[in-house]
Design a protein around this motif. Structure first.
Motif, PDB file in Angstrom:
ATOM      1  N   THR A   4       0.878  -0.188  -0.122  1.00  0.00           N
ATOM      2  CA  THR A   4       0.357   0.396  -0.001  1.00  0.00           C
ATOM      3  C   THR A   4       0.580   1.407   0.159  1.00  0.00           C
ATOM      4  N   THR A  38       0.109   9.846 -10.196  1.00  0.00           N
ATOM      5  CA  THR A  38      -0.089   8.430 -10.466  1.00  0.00           C
ATOM      6  C   THR A  38       0.896   7.230 -11.410  1.00  0.00           C
ATOM      7  N   LEU A  58      -0.456  -1.389 -10.930  1.00  0.00           N
ATOM      8  CA  LEU A  58      -1.902  -0.306 -10.150  1.00  0.00           C
ATOM      9  C   LEU A  58      -2.469  -1.389  -9.877  1.00  0.00           C
ATOM     10  N   THR A  60      -5.620  -1.220  -6.930  1.00  0.00           N
ATOM     11  CA  THR A  60      -6.808  -0.675  -6.653  1.00  0.00           C
ATOM     12  C   THR A  60      -5.945   0.688  -6.425  1.00  0.00           C
ATOM     13  N   GLY A  61      -6.965   1.833  -6.622  1.00  0.00           N
ATOM     14  CA  GLY A  61      -7.025   3.953  -6.115  1.00  0.00           C
ATOM     15  C   GLY A  61      -6.789   4.358  -6.936  1.00  0.00           C
ATOM     16  N   ALA A  62      -6.772   3.951  -7.822  1.00  0.00           N
ATOM     17  CA  ALA A  62      -6.513   5.410  -9.396  1.00  0.00           C
ATOM     18  C   ALA A  62      -6.923   6.279  -8.652  1.00  0.00           C
ATOM     19  N   SER A  64      -7.376   7.977  -5.765  1.00  0.00           N
ATOM     20  CA  SER A  64      -7.291   8.280  -4.498  1.00  0.00           C
ATOM     21  C   SER A  64      -5.731   8.591  -4.288  1.00  0.00           C
ATOM     22  N   THR A  66      -4.263   7.502  -1.448  1.00  0.00           N
ATOM     23  CA  THR A  66      -4.003   5.831  -0.986  1.00  0.00           C
ATOM     24  C   THR A  66      -4.011   4.497  -2.024  1.00  0.00           C
ATOM     25  N   LYS A  67      -3.307   4.126  -2.676  1.00  0.00           N
ATOM     26  CA  LYS A  67      -3.065   2.581  -3.465  1.00  0.00           C
ATOM     27  C   LYS A  67      -2.508   1.831  -3.084  1.00  0.00           C
ATOM     28  N   VAL A  69      -0.491  -1.887  -4.887  1.00  0.00           N
ATOM     29  CA  VAL A  69       0.239  -1.922  -6.011  1.00  0.00           C
ATOM     30  C   VAL A  69       1.369  -3.108  -5.776  1.00  0.00           C
TER      31      VAL A  69
END
Length: 85
Positions: A4, A38, A58, A60-62, A64, A66-67, A69
């Motif tokens: 994260t 990003t 990536l 989740t979190g495109a 946001s 907070t992502k 990877v």
């Protein structure tokens, strides 16, 4: 390995290191416009882990800060160093 990250766009310079709420802190100079921050964050993570950009995906979190990877070739030891542990 899945990690994260917490992205801080608009920083004075790009840097990877430190921790924010358990996530790896990634500062990027790019602004959060059209996915530029990003993309810069993913490239910075790749550089920090010493892998090609294509090895960082990536999950989740495109849109946001907070992502999550996926880093193909990342190690727990290096992640610990980057987090300052």
């Amino acid at each position: 390995m899945r990690i994260t990250i917490r992205v801080r766009p608009g920083a004075g310079r790009t840097a990877v290191g430190g921790e924010h709420d358990g996530a790896l802190l990634v500062r990027v100079s790019a602004r959060a416009v059209d996915g530029k921050a990003t993309e810069a964050a993913l490239a910075a993570v790749a550089g920090a882990f010493g892998v090609r950009r294509s090895a960082v995906t990536l999950v989740t979190g495109a849109t946001s800060r907070t992502k999550v990877v996926e880093v193909d070739g990342g190690t727990d030891a290096l992640l610990g160093d980057l987090l300052g542990r």
